[in-house]
Structures are given as C-alpha cells and as structure tokens.
Design a protein around this motif. Structure first.
Motif, short mmCIF file in Angstrom:
data_model
loop_
_atom_site.label_atom_id
_atom_site.label_comp_id
_atom_site.label_asym_id
_atom_site.label_seq_id
_atom_site.Cartn_x
_atom_site.Cartn_y
_atom_site.Cartn_z
N GLU A 1 31.44 -18.55 0.35
CA GLU A 1 31.69 -17.93 -0.95
C GLU A 1 32.74 -18.70 -1.75
O GLU A 1 32.65 -18.80 -2.98
N LYS A 2 33.74 -19.25 -1.07
CA LYS A 2 34.72 -20.10 -1.76
C LYS A 2 34.02 -21.32 -2.36
O LYS A 2 34.32 -21.74 -3.49
N PHE A 3 33.08 -21.89 -1.62
CA PHE A 3 32.33 -23.05 -2.12
C PHE A 3 31.49 -22.68 -3.34
O PHE A 3 31.50 -23.37 -4.37
N LEU A 4 30.78 -21.56 -3.25
CA LEU A 4 29.90 -21.15 -4.36
C LEU A 4 30.70 -20.80 -5.61
O LEU A 4 30.18 -20.89 -6.73
N LEU A 5 31.96 -20.43 -5.44
CA LEU A 5 32.83 -20.12 -6.58
C LEU A 5 33.59 -21.35 -7.07
O LEU A 5 34.42 -21.25 -7.97
N GLY A 6 33.32 -22.52 -6.45
CA GLY A 6 33.96 -23.75 -6.88
C GLY A 6 35.39 -23.93 -6.41
O GLY A 6 36.13 -24.75 -6.95
N LYS A 7 35.79 -23.19 -5.38
CA LYS A 7 37.17 -23.26 -4.89
C LYS A 7 37.37 -24.31 -3.80
O LYS A 7 38.49 -24.61 -3.42
N GLN A 8 36.28 -24.83 -3.25
CA GLN A 8 36.36 -25.91 -2.27
C GLN A 8 35.00 -26.61 -2.21
O GLN A 8 33.99 -26.05 -2.63
N ASP A 9 34.99 -27.85 -1.71
CA ASP A 9 33.72 -28.58 -1.65
C ASP A 9 32.94 -28.18 -0.41
O ASP A 9 33.46 -27.50 0.48
N VAL A 10 31.71 -28.61 -0.34
CA VAL A 10 30.83 -28.16 0.73
C VAL A 10 31.29 -28.64 2.10
O VAL A 10 31.21 -27.90 3.10
N ASP A 11 31.79 -29.88 2.20
CA ASP A 11 32.24 -30.39 3.49
C ASP A 11 33.45 -29.62 4.02
O ASP A 11 33.54 -29.34 5.22
N THR A 12 34.36 -29.29 3.11
CA THR A 12 35.54 -28.50 3.51
C THR A 12 35.11 -27.11 3.98
O THR A 12 35.60 -26.61 5.00
N ALA A 13 34.19 -26.51 3.24
CA ALA A 13 33.71 -25.17 3.61
C ALA A 13 33.10 -25.17 5.00
O ALA A 13 33.41 -24.29 5.82
N ILE A 14 32.26 -26.14 5.29
CA ILE A 14 31.59 -26.20 6.59
C ILE A 14 32.60 -26.50 7.70
O ILE A 14 32.54 -25.90 8.79
N LYS A 15 33.56 -27.41 7.44
CA LYS A 15 34.54 -27.76 8.47
C LYS A 15 35.41 -26.56 8.85
O LYS A 15 35.60 -26.26 10.04
N ILE A 16 35.93 -25.85 7.84
CA ILE A 16 36.77 -24.68 8.13
C ILE A 16 35.95 -23.60 8.85
O ILE A 16 36.41 -23.00 9.82
N ALA A 17 34.73 -23.36 8.35
CA ALA A 17 33.86 -22.35 8.98
C ALA A 17 33.57 -22.73 10.42
O ALA A 17 33.62 -21.89 11.34
N LYS A 18 33.28 -24.01 10.65
CA LYS A 18 32.97 -24.47 11.99
C LYS A 18 34.16 -24.25 12.94
O LYS A 18 33.99 -23.76 14.07
N ASP A 19 35.37 -24.58 12.48
CA ASP A 19 36.57 -24.41 13.32
C ASP A 19 36.80 -22.94 13.64
O ASP A 19 37.10 -22.57 14.78
N ASN A 20 36.67 -22.09 12.63
CA ASN A 20 36.90 -20.65 12.84
C ASN A 20 35.85 -20.01 13.73
O ASN A 20 36.16 -19.17 14.58
N VAL A 21 34.60 -20.40 13.53
CA VAL A 21 33.52 -19.87 14.36
C VAL A 21 33.69 -20.31 15.81
O VAL A 21 33.46 -19.54 16.75
N GLN A 22 34.13 -21.54 16.01
CA GLN A 22 34.34 -22.03 17.37
C GLN A 22 35.42 -21.23 18.10
O GLN A 22 35.31 -20.99 19.30
N LYS A 23 36.44 -20.78 17.38
CA LYS A 23 37.49 -19.96 17.99
C LYS A 23 36.90 -18.64 18.49
O LYS A 23 37.29 -18.13 19.54
N VAL A 24 36.00 -18.08 17.70
CA VAL A 24 35.35 -16.83 18.13
C VAL A 24 34.51 -17.07 19.37
O VAL A 24 34.53 -16.28 20.32
N ILE A 25 33.76 -18.17 19.38
CA ILE A 25 32.93 -18.51 20.54
C ILE A 25 33.80 -18.69 21.78
O ILE A 25 33.49 -18.14 22.85
N ASN A 26 34.90 -19.40 21.63
CA ASN A 26 35.79 -19.64 22.78
C ASN A 26 36.37 -18.34 23.31
O ASN A 26 36.51 -18.15 24.52
N ALA A 27 36.72 -17.43 22.39
CA ALA A 27 37.31 -16.16 22.79
C ALA A 27 36.32 -15.26 23.53
O ALA A 27 36.72 -14.34 24.25
N ASN A 28 35.05 -15.52 23.32
CA ASN A 28 34.01 -14.68 23.93
C ASN A 28 33.31 -15.33 25.12
O ASN A 28 32.33 -14.78 25.63
N LYS A 29 33.78 -16.48 25.54
CA LYS A 29 33.17 -17.14 26.70
C LYS A 29 33.47 -16.31 27.96
O LYS A 29 34.58 -15.85 28.17
#
Length: 456
Positions: A427-455
């Motif tokens: 949503e930050k990307f679609l609103l022009g607040k960050q570029d697509v690569d930044t959006a995916i990188k941050i999302a990827k890092d945050n999602v990985q933390k959730v995955i690690n916490a649930n292993k």
C-alpha cells in the motif's frame, strides 16, 4: 513483533475459551444431546437429531429454507437449524460472532468459513474436529470427489462449500461502444490494453477500464495468482514466495494501470472513499472487474439489486501468450465440524450432502463436486435471477468450461499475519511512498520473521 504478539494473544484467548467450551461440553454430555424422539403412526419411536448450521450467509443469499428442506426430506432423522451470523451477508462480521460463540461455550455443529486461513487457524487450536475417520468409514477419497483440496498437513478438517474460480466480468455495452470483442483467450498485456481503450472522460463521471480492489491478496498478486503452483505469498511448504518475479510484476502492473495509464481507479481514491467493488461495477464506473464466479447470481439481478446492463465473461488473463489458456486461481468456502459437537456423524452427513448434491439444489453458487453439471447449475442460478437476460450465457459457459484450477493449498496458520505485513508495504508503494524494490524487500524481511517465529 506487534502483529505476532497480537496473534499469540488472540490464540491464547481462544484456547482459554475452548477450555471453557470443553468443560461445558463435558457437563452437558449427561443431559440433552440434541436428539429428540418422535413416534410414527405405527407407534415405533424414531430418534431425530438436530444440528446447527452457523454461517454468515443470509437466507436470501443462501436460499437455506429450500436447501435444508430438501436435505431433511432425504434424511428425516436429521433436522438442521440455520443460524445466521450476519444480517449483511458479511463474512468478517460472521467470523467475529462465531469466535464469541465458541468462547462462550455455545453448542456448535456445522461451521462455515469463507477463508482457508481462518479455517486452518481454528483447526490448529482445536476448535475443529478432524473428519478423517468419518471419510475413511464412508470409503471416499476427497481428491477424487472434489475440485479443490481442503486438507491441512494431510488431515481433513473441512470439505469444500461453494467453488470459486476467478474470471473477468465485462460490461457488454461498454465493450460494444469501444468496438471490442469479448476476449476468448488473453494475456495481462492485452487486459491492460483493453483497460486503456475502455477508459473515457474525466472527473467524477470518468469511466475507468477496470477496478482493482484493496486489502485482498488477489489484487496484490495479479500475475502470481494463476501460476500452476506456489501462487500465494507463501509457498506450499510455508516458506516465503516474495522472491518470485511474478510478485514484482503484479505490483508494477497495478501501479501502471492506476498511475501511468490512468485506466484503473487510483488506490488513493479507493481507500479515501472506502470503495466497494460491487458499487463500482454495478454503478458502471468501471468496465471490467476481476472477481470470483460467485458474482454470477448478482450480475443476473436480485430482488434487492436488479441488473441494469448485460455482463459478458472472459478467462482470467495469463502472463505469456505461450502459457496454457484458462488457468485460474480457485478457492471455496470451508465446511467444518465443531470439536464440541455432540452430533458429529449427523453434521458430517449434512456436509457431504451439501458439498455434492446440495449446492446444485441451492441454486446460488457453483459446486466443488467433480460430478456436478455446469450447465444445470447455470440454469438453476438463472432461473432464480430477476434479470437472467443480463447474463451473456454463451461467454459464461465458455469460461466455466475452459477454466482449469491452479494448485490450491490451505495456507499455514500464520499466513494471515504474513499477508498483513505484505499489504502494509504494498500500500505504501501504491501510494507513491516507496519504490517497488523497497516495498518487496521490507515485506520479505518482515514475513521471514513471522516464518521463523512459527517454525516447529
């Protein structure tokens, strides 16, 4: 993480509620079991079991009186009590009420969920009864019976309700005005071209070529959605799928349509005006809408919302011209049995009937049953519609006959948390607040933390 703490807090609350429910069930087991006795004309006593069906669908949306009456006619020893959880046909409202009922120790039998993740979350904390022994006793193989696999790590906590295939709805008059044919096979590039050609005007009266909704995973993973396998933000094994180039392509396509081509309603306008895809399409603000086949009864007209224009249908777009035609994302409702039900066999019997013959009788939705007749189901739906002439039946049958479901896997119980984190960056990307690569990188890092916490 805050979201993770909230999830664990939610889980703890529900688990505590389940303990209360278990105690209530134990105390009640010596009393009323939901079974009553009736006496027939010959004086013989027959037992009648009453089960409850909890769902967010209203009577109008689900045609429950007719459907239940047909089941009871074939199964006179079972009565079904319809319990509506929302007067607005709102699955989110229904889910909240359901959780409160479970926490209070309410007697539950058949429970419907609109989302696989909602089902798997509640299965993981013991709210739902595995059906494997009942399935084995009946002697069926669900994968041979149904078009969609509802198993969770090899166990069946649910069988499918209505079958959802994604397709494209098109305003036929707008197509004709633009001198565009109903597509029979197309790519996303062609979809985007149609969107530009169908856009006209400016300001409040502007007609957009398409509309892409917010806060739905389907609209944030457009190009990934019909990939043959691993078509959500998590792979089948629960690992992150955000490295897929189709994730980036999905976001770039949406951004281009909304901001460069200006052929799709801008994201900022969608959220500021709290737009709903139904209002946009039926209000003829957009010519095309990617949605599930559950929209068919609505475009055919209901008593509350008559159809005022004809809708044609097209296959879900593919990524490359060389890709197989008709591959589309699929989903369903999920029919489950409460772990505290005193009438599990009767509940299972209703679920099996409804998920096979029952949906055809209901005449509102498409069936997950492999033996269902598509033409008959379409005829049943149109027979109940207020304006059946507003459906381009030829294109509808063509799409339904040509669609092939992409691989479906019930997501891990942490999917909802991962999805929320992904949405935040998109949503930050679609609103022009960050570029697509930044959006995916941050999302990827945050999602990985959730995955690690649930292993485990």
């Amino acid at each position: 993480m805050k979201q993770m703490r909230n999830m664990k807090k939610w889980s703890t609350t529900i688990v505590s509620a389940l303990l209360v429910t278990a105690l209530a069930t134990g105390c009640a087991s010596q009393g009323d079991s939901g079974t009553a006795s009736t006496t027939d004309k010959a004086g013989a006593t027959a037992k009648t079991t009453t089960i409850k069906l909890h769902t967010w669908y209203t009577e109008e949306a689900g045609n429950w009186n007719k459907t239940i009456a047909e089941f009871e006619k074939k199964n006179p020893d079972i009565k079904v009590e319809f319990v509506g959880l929302s007067e607005k046909n709102d699955s989110q409202e229904g889910l909240k009420k359901l959780d409160l009922l479970a926490a209070s120790g309410e007697d539950l039998d058949v429970i419907m969920f609109s989302n696989a993740a909602y089902m798997s979350q509640r299965a993981s904390i013991g709210l739902l009864e595995p059906m494997d022994e009942m399935i084995k006793k009946e002697g069926i193989t669900p994968k041979d019976e149904y078009k969609i696999d509802t198993s969770v790590d090899g166990k069946y906590y649910a069988l499918p309700g209505k079958y959802i295939e994604y397709l494209v709805l098109l305003n036929k008059q707008m197509l004709d005005d633009a001198k565009l044919p109903v597509p029979t096979d197309w790519t996303w590039a062609e979809y985007m071209d149609y969107a530009k050609k169908l856009t006209k005007g400016d300001g409040p009266s502007k007609q957009y070529g398409t509309y892409l909704h917010n806060n739905w995973a389907e609209y944030y993973t457009l190009a990934l959605l019909n990939h043959p396998t691993d078509n959500t933000i998590l792979k089948k094994d629960g690992s992150s799928n955000l490295d897929s180039p189709l994730v980036k392509k999905s976001l770039e396509m949406r951004y281009q349509m909304e901001n460069t081509d200006k052929s799709s309603v801008p994201f900022a306008e969608i959220i500021s005006q709290k737009m709903n895809y139904r209002n946009v399409y039926f209000g003829q603000k957009a010519a095309m809408l990617m949605q599930g086949n559950y929209m068919v009864p609505e475009v055919a007209g209901t008593e509350k919302v008559p159809a005022t224009f004809k809708t044609a249908f097209a296959l879900y777009p593919k990524n490359e011209a060389s890709d197989p035609a008709g591959l589309t994302a699929v989903n369903s409702d999920f029919l489950t049995i409460a772990a505290n039900s005193k009438n599990k066999e009767a509940a299972y019997k209703f679920i099996r009937w409804y998920s096979t013959e029952g949906i055809e009788v209901q005449g509102k939705f498409f069936s997950p049953w492999k033996k269902a007749d598509i033409n008959k189901i379409v005829d049943n739906i149109l027979a109940q519609a207020k304006n059946p002439e507003m459906v381009d039946k030829e294109s509808l049958i063509r799409v339904l006959s040509s669609s092939k479901g992409a691989d479906f896997t019930v997501p891990k119980d942490y999917y909802e948390e991962a999805r929320t984190l992904y949405f935040t960056e998109v949503e930050k990307f679609l609103l022009g607040k960050q570029d697509v690569d930044t959006a995916i990188k941050i999302a990827k890092d945050n999602v990985q933390k959730v995955i690690n916490a649930n292993k485990k």
